[in-house]
Scaffold this motif. Structure first.
Motif, PDB file in Angstrom:
ATOM      1  N   PRO A 111     -52.485   1.878   1.076  1.00 27.83           N
ATOM      2  CA  PRO A 111     -53.615   1.402   0.265  1.00 27.83           C
ATOM      3  C   PRO A 111     -53.282   1.445  -1.227  1.00 27.83           C
ATOM      4  O   PRO A 111     -52.300   2.061  -1.631  1.00 27.83           O
ATOM      5  N   HIS A 112     -54.093   0.779  -2.004  1.00 30.69           N
ATOM      6  CA  HIS A 112     -53.931   0.741  -3.467  1.00 30.69           C
ATOM      7  C   HIS A 112     -52.622   0.086  -3.886  1.00 30.69           C
ATOM      8  O   HIS A 112     -51.993   0.517  -4.858  1.00 30.69           O
ATOM      9  N   ALA A 113     -52.210  -0.960  -3.162  1.00 28.24           N
ATOM     10  CA  ALA A 113     -50.994  -1.671  -3.550  1.00 28.24           C
ATOM     11  C   ALA A 113     -51.132  -2.239  -4.955  1.00 28.24           C
ATOM     12  O   ALA A 113     -52.174  -2.778  -5.317  1.00 28.24           O
ATOM     13  N   ARG A 114     -50.089  -2.075  -5.758  1.00 25.03           N
ATOM     14  CA  ARG A 114     -49.972  -2.539  -7.136  1.00 25.03           C
ATOM     15  C   ARG A 114     -50.782  -1.703  -8.125  1.00 25.03           C
ATOM     16  O   ARG A 114     -50.743  -1.969  -9.325  1.00 25.03           O
ATOM     17  N   ASP A 115     -51.499  -0.690  -7.648  1.00 21.91           N
ATOM     18  CA  ASP A 115     -52.207   0.203  -8.559  1.00 21.91           C
ATOM     19  C   ASP A 115     -51.259   1.294  -9.066  1.00 21.91           C
ATOM     20  O   ASP A 115     -50.263   1.621  -8.425  1.00 21.91           O
TER      21      ASP A 115
END
Length: 224
Positions: free
Chosen positions: A39-43
Motif C-alpha cells: 500500500p501507499h505506492a509512490r508515497d
C-alpha cells in the motif's frame, strides 16, 4: 511436545522503522524513501521493513537503512525510542514496529533507491511531505526524542565533525529545536557544562579566525 500459542492469539508481524537525521546546509533533514509497491505506492515513508528470523532489532534497522537507501556508513548514533502497535496501522495485517532514531555522519551522505523503493532523499525533518502509514507520528516522536537528547546526552555533537566552532554547534541546536537561540546565553551554558574543550586550532575565513572546539573526554564517556 512443541509448545503452541493459544488459538485466540493473533499472529503479529514485527517490523522496524528508522528516522535517520543529518544536517544539510544548516537544516535538519530526515532520510525518506518513496515506496514502490502497495500500500501507499509512490508515497514518502521512513525506511523500514519486517524483522527476519534470528535477526536482532538493531541489525534489522541497519539492514533496511542500507537496502532501501543505499547508505553504507554506520550511523554515529542508533537507538530504539518507541514501539508503535496500534490496531490498523498497516492494512496488510497486525504489524508492530520498533522505531529507531539514527544520526548519520557529518556531511551530505549520498543515498539511492533500493529494494522496493523508487527513490530516497534527504527532506525537511520539521516540514516533510505527507507520509505513509503512521510515519508522521513516528517522525514527530523521533523529533521530540532528539530534542530531549540535546539536554541530557549532548547528541548535537554527533551531527558535527571532530572539531567545530560554537556557531556551528549553536546552528545544530537551532535546527533541531526549529527556533533561534540567544548567542550569549547559549555559549555561557555550553561552556559551563564542561562538555567542550578547545582544540588549539582556529578556522581561518572571513573576519576573525574562529576558535575550534572538540568534545571533552569526560563528555564522550558520559554519552556512552
Amino acid at each position: 511436545m512443541t509448545p503452541t500459542f493459544p488459538a485466540d492469539v493473533t499472529q503479529v508481524g514485527l517490523a522496524v522503522d528508522v528516522a535517520a537525521f543529518a544536517m544539510h546546509a544548516g537544516e535538519l533533514r530526515v532520510l525518506l524513501v518513496q515506496r514502490g509497491e502497495l500500500p501507499h505506492a509512490r508515497d514518502w515513508a521512513l525506511p523500514g521493513g519486517l524483522v527476519r528470523g534470528g535477526e536482532e532489532l538493531h541489525e534489522a534497522a541497519l539492514r533496511v537503512l542500507h537496502t532501501e537507501t543505499g547508505v553504507e556508513l554506520e550511523p554515529r548514533h542508533l537507538e530504539q525510542f518507541h514501539t508503535f502497535g496500534e490496531v490498523g496501522r498497516d492494512p496488510r495485517g497486525r504489524i508492530v514496529s520498533v522505531a529507531h532514531l539514527a544520526v548519520l555522519p557529518h556531511g551530505t551522505v549520498e543515498v539511492s533507491s533500493g529494494g522496493h523503493t523508487l527513490g530516497a532523499e534527504w527532506l525537511s525533518a520539521h516540514r516533510p511531505p505527507p507520509l505513509a502509514f503512521d510515519h508522521r507520528s513516528i517522525l514527530d516522536r523521533a523529533l521530540t526524542r532528539l530534542q530531549l537528547r540535546l539536554e541530557y546526552a549532548n547528541l548535537a555533537l554527533e551531527f558535527l565533525p571532530d572539531t567545530f566552532t560554537l556557531p556551528e554547534l549553536q546552528g545544530v541546536h537551532e535546527a533541531i529545536l526549529d527556533r533561534p537561540l540567544d548567542k550569549r546565553n547559549f555559549r555561557k551554558r555550553l561552556l559551563a557544562q564542561g562538555i567542550l574543550t578547545p582544540s588549539g586550532e582556529r578556522r581561518v575565513g572571513v573576519g576573525r579566525p574562529a576558535q575550534l572546539y572538540r568534545r571533552a573526554k569526560s563528555a564522550r564517556a558520559a554519552a556512552l
